[in-house]
Each structure stands twice: as structure tokens, then as C-alpha cells.
Write a protein that holds these residues in place. Structure first.
Motif, PDB file in Angstrom:
ATOM      1  N   GLU A 182      -9.322  -7.174  33.257  1.00 35.60           N
ATOM      2  CA  GLU A 182     -10.120  -6.450  32.267  1.00 35.60           C
ATOM      3  C   GLU A 182      -9.259  -5.979  31.103  1.00 35.60           C
ATOM      4  N   ARG A 183      -8.054  -5.487  31.369  1.00 35.87           N
ATOM      5  CA  ARG A 183      -7.141  -5.052  30.297  1.00 35.87           C
ATOM      6  C   ARG A 183      -6.738  -6.228  29.416  1.00 35.87           C
ATOM      7  N   ARG A 184      -6.462  -7.363  30.034  1.00 34.32           N
ATOM      8  CA  ARG A 184      -6.061  -8.541  29.254  1.00 34.32           C
ATOM      9  C   ARG A 184      -7.208  -9.031  28.375  1.00 34.32           C
ATOM     10  N   ILE A 185      -8.403  -9.042  28.921  1.00 32.31           N
ATOM     11  CA  ILE A 185      -9.574  -9.463  28.137  1.00 32.31           C
ATOM     12  C   ILE A 185      -9.813  -8.474  26.994  1.00 32.31           C
ATOM     13  N   ARG A 186      -9.726  -7.186  27.284  1.00 29.21           N
ATOM     14  CA  ARG A 186      -9.930  -6.162  26.246  1.00 29.21           C
ATOM     15  C   ARG A 186      -8.911  -6.333  25.126  1.00 29.21           C
ATOM     16  N   ARG A 187      -7.669  -6.627  25.510  1.00 26.44           N
ATOM     17  CA  ARG A 187      -6.625  -6.831  24.494  1.00 26.44           C
ATOM     18  C   ARG A 187      -6.960  -8.018  23.595  1.00 26.44           C
ATOM     19  N   LEU A 188      -7.428  -9.104  24.180  1.00 30.11           N
ATOM     20  CA  LEU A 188      -7.815 -10.271  23.388  1.00 30.11           C
ATOM     21  C   LEU A 188      -9.001  -9.947  22.484  1.00 30.11           C
ATOM     22  N   GLU A 189      -9.973  -9.237  23.023  1.00 27.29           N
ATOM     23  CA  GLU A 189     -11.132  -8.844  22.209  1.00 27.29           C
ATOM     24  C   GLU A 189     -10.706  -7.932  21.071  1.00 27.29           C
ATOM     25  N   ASP A 190      -9.797  -7.009  21.346  1.00 33.28           N
ATOM     26  CA  ASP A 190      -9.303  -6.115  20.296  1.00 33.28           C
ATOM     27  C   ASP A 190      -8.615  -6.905  19.191  1.00 33.28           C
ATOM     28  N   ARG A 191      -7.823  -7.891  19.565  1.00 31.09           N
ATOM     29  CA  ARG A 191      -7.123  -8.710  18.564  1.00 31.09           C
ATOM     30  C   ARG A 191      -8.118  -9.457  17.681  1.00 31.09           C
ATOM     31  N   VAL A 192      -9.175  -9.973  18.262  1.00 28.90           N
ATOM     32  CA  VAL A 192     -10.206 -10.669  17.481  1.00 28.90           C
ATOM     33  C   VAL A 192     -10.878  -9.688  16.520  1.00 28.90           C
ATOM     34  N   GLU A 193     -11.219  -8.500  17.006  1.00 30.84           N
ATOM     35  CA  GLU A 193     -11.861  -7.499  16.150  1.00 30.84           C
ATOM     36  C   GLU A 193     -10.947  -7.080  15.004  1.00 30.84           C
ATOM     37  N   ILE A 194      -9.667  -6.937  15.266  1.00 27.88           N
ATOM     38  CA  ILE A 194      -8.716  -6.587  14.204  1.00 27.88           C
ATOM     39  C   ILE A 194      -8.675  -7.690  13.159  1.00 27.88           C
ATOM     40  N   GLY A 195      -8.631  -8.945  13.601  1.00 28.39           N
ATOM     41  CA  GLY A 195      -8.638 -10.068  12.661  1.00 28.39           C
ATOM     42  C   GLY A 195      -9.895 -10.093  11.813  1.00 28.39           C
ATOM     43  N   GLU A 196     -11.032  -9.797  12.435  1.00 27.78           N
ATOM     44  CA  GLU A 196     -12.295  -9.754  11.687  1.00 27.78           C
ATOM     45  C   GLU A 196     -12.289  -8.620  10.668  1.00 27.78           C
ATOM     46  N   LEU A 197     -11.723  -7.493  11.041  1.00 23.48           N
ATOM     47  CA  LEU A 197     -11.635  -6.357  10.118  1.00 23.48           C
ATOM     48  C   LEU A 197     -10.745  -6.697   8.922  1.00 23.48           C
ATOM     49  N   ILE A 198      -9.645  -7.359   9.173  1.00 20.40           N
ATOM     50  CA  ILE A 198      -8.757  -7.780   8.088  1.00 20.40           C
ATOM     51  C   ILE A 198      -9.494  -8.721   7.137  1.00 20.40           C
ATOM     52  N   ALA A 199     -10.258  -9.660   7.692  1.00 19.83           N
ATOM     53  CA  ALA A 199     -11.027 -10.594   6.857  1.00 19.83           C
ATOM     54  C   ALA A 199     -12.083  -9.848   6.042  1.00 19.83           C
ATOM     55  N   ARG A 200     -12.793  -8.904   6.669  1.00 24.25           N
ATOM     56  CA  ARG A 200     -13.795  -8.111   5.948  1.00 24.25           C
ATOM     57  C   ARG A 200     -13.168  -7.346   4.798  1.00 24.25           C
ATOM     58  N   TYR A 201     -12.001  -6.746   5.061  1.00 19.13           N
ATOM     59  CA  TYR A 201     -11.293  -5.984   4.032  1.00 19.13           C
ATOM     60  C   TYR A 201     -10.929  -6.893   2.858  1.00 19.13           C
ATOM     61  N   GLY A 202     -10.374  -8.047   3.153  1.00 22.11           N
ATOM     62  CA  GLY A 202      -9.990  -8.975   2.091  1.00 22.11           C
ATOM     63  C   GLY A 202     -11.176  -9.419   1.255  1.00 22.11           C
ATOM     64  N   LEU A 203     -12.278  -9.740   1.907  1.00 17.95           N
ATOM     65  CA  LEU A 203     -13.479 -10.159   1.177  1.00 17.95           C
ATOM     66  C   LEU A 203     -14.052  -9.002   0.356  1.00 17.95           C
ATOM     67  N   ALA A 204     -14.020  -7.805   0.916  1.00 18.34           N
ATOM     68  CA  ALA A 204     -14.515  -6.636   0.177  1.00 18.34           C
ATOM     69  C   ALA A 204     -13.668  -6.381  -1.065  1.00 18.34           C
ATOM     70  N   MET A 205     -12.362  -6.519  -0.934  1.00 23.12           N
ATOM     71  CA  MET A 205     -11.473  -6.324  -2.088  1.00 23.12           C
ATOM     72  C   MET A 205     -11.716  -7.396  -3.142  1.00 23.12           C
ATOM     73  N   ASP A 206     -11.783  -8.637  -2.704  1.00 19.82           N
ATOM     74  CA  ASP A 206     -12.013  -9.737  -3.653  1.00 19.82           C
ATOM     75  C   ASP A 206     -13.329  -9.570  -4.401  1.00 19.82           C
ATOM     76  N   GLY A 207     -14.364  -9.090  -3.678  1.00 22.12           N
ATOM     77  CA  GLY A 207     -15.681  -8.928  -4.275  1.00 22.12           C
ATOM     78  C   GLY A 207     -15.911  -7.583  -4.923  1.00 22.12           C
ATOM     79  N   ARG A 208     -14.899  -6.700  -4.884  1.00 18.08           N
ATOM     80  CA  ARG A 208     -15.037  -5.337  -5.418  1.00 18.08           C
ATOM     81  C   ARG A 208     -16.286  -4.672  -4.849  1.00 18.08           C
ATOM     82  N   ASP A 209     -16.500  -4.883  -3.537  1.00 17.31           N
ATOM     83  CA  ASP A 209     -17.707  -4.443  -2.834  1.00 17.31           C
ATOM     84  C   ASP A 209     -17.488  -3.052  -2.250  1.00 17.31           C
ATOM     85  N   LEU A 210     -17.829  -2.033  -3.012  1.00 14.55           N
ATOM     86  CA  LEU A 210     -17.597  -0.653  -2.582  1.00 14.55           C
ATOM     87  C   LEU A 210     -18.424  -0.271  -1.350  1.00 14.55           C
ATOM     88  N   ALA A 211     -19.618  -0.833  -1.214  1.00 12.71           N
ATOM     89  CA  ALA A 211     -20.432  -0.539  -0.027  1.00 12.71           C
ATOM     90  C   ALA A 211     -19.744  -1.067   1.225  1.00 12.71           C
TER      91      ALA A 211
END
Length: 75
Positions: free
Chosen positions: A7-36
Motif C-alpha cells: 500500500e505504501r509503494r502504491i501510494r508513493r507511485l500515485e503521489d508521484r503521478v499527482e505531482i507530475g500532473e500538478l506540474i503540468a497544470r501549473y505550466g499550462l496555467a502560466m502559459d495561458g495566463r489563466d488566473l482561475a
């Protein structure tokens, strides 16, 4: 391997995926000047600091104000 270990190993993998998705969201928000989207990304009590000290804000509202100003200056 015991169930808690698995369960800890799976949670760690899931956390890594979520972090990667957050980084992608941040980059797209910055590129689009999307304040919302920027608002949705940051927690109410977030702290933003850049290494050079140019970006320095405490709290979501202060972070949004900082980005509004930066977007105005940078276009």
C-alpha cells in the motif's frame, strides 16, 4: 511483501503521478495566463518564493496579485 508495504509503494507511485500532473497544470496555467487555474492550484495558505527573491508572496490572494502584476508587466 506485506499489504502495508505494498500500500505504501502504491501510494508513493500515485503521489508521484499527482505531482507530475500538478506540474503540468501549473505550466499550462502560466502559459495561458489563466488566473482561475492558478487560483485552483494554490492552497489558501500557500507560500511562493523564488530563489532570486523576485517572487515572494504569502497566501493564495497575494500569489494571485503577484502573478497579475507579472502578467501585466510581461504581457
Amino acid at each position: 511483501m506485506t499489504d502495508p508495504q505494498l500500500e505504501r509503494r502504491i501510494r508513493r507511485l500515485e503521489d508521484r503521478v499527482e505531482i507530475g500532473e500538478l506540474i503540468a497544470r501549473y505550466g499550462l496555467a502560466m502559459d495561458g495566463r489563466d488566473l482561475a487555474e492558478i487560483e485552483a492550484i494554490f492552497a489558501p495558505d500557500a507560500v511562493l518564493r523564488s530563489q532570486d527573491g523576485v517572487m515572494n508572496a504569502n497566501g493564495r490572494e497575494a500569489i494571485l496579485a503577484l502573478y497579475r502584476g507579472r502578467f501585466t508587466v510581461l504581457g
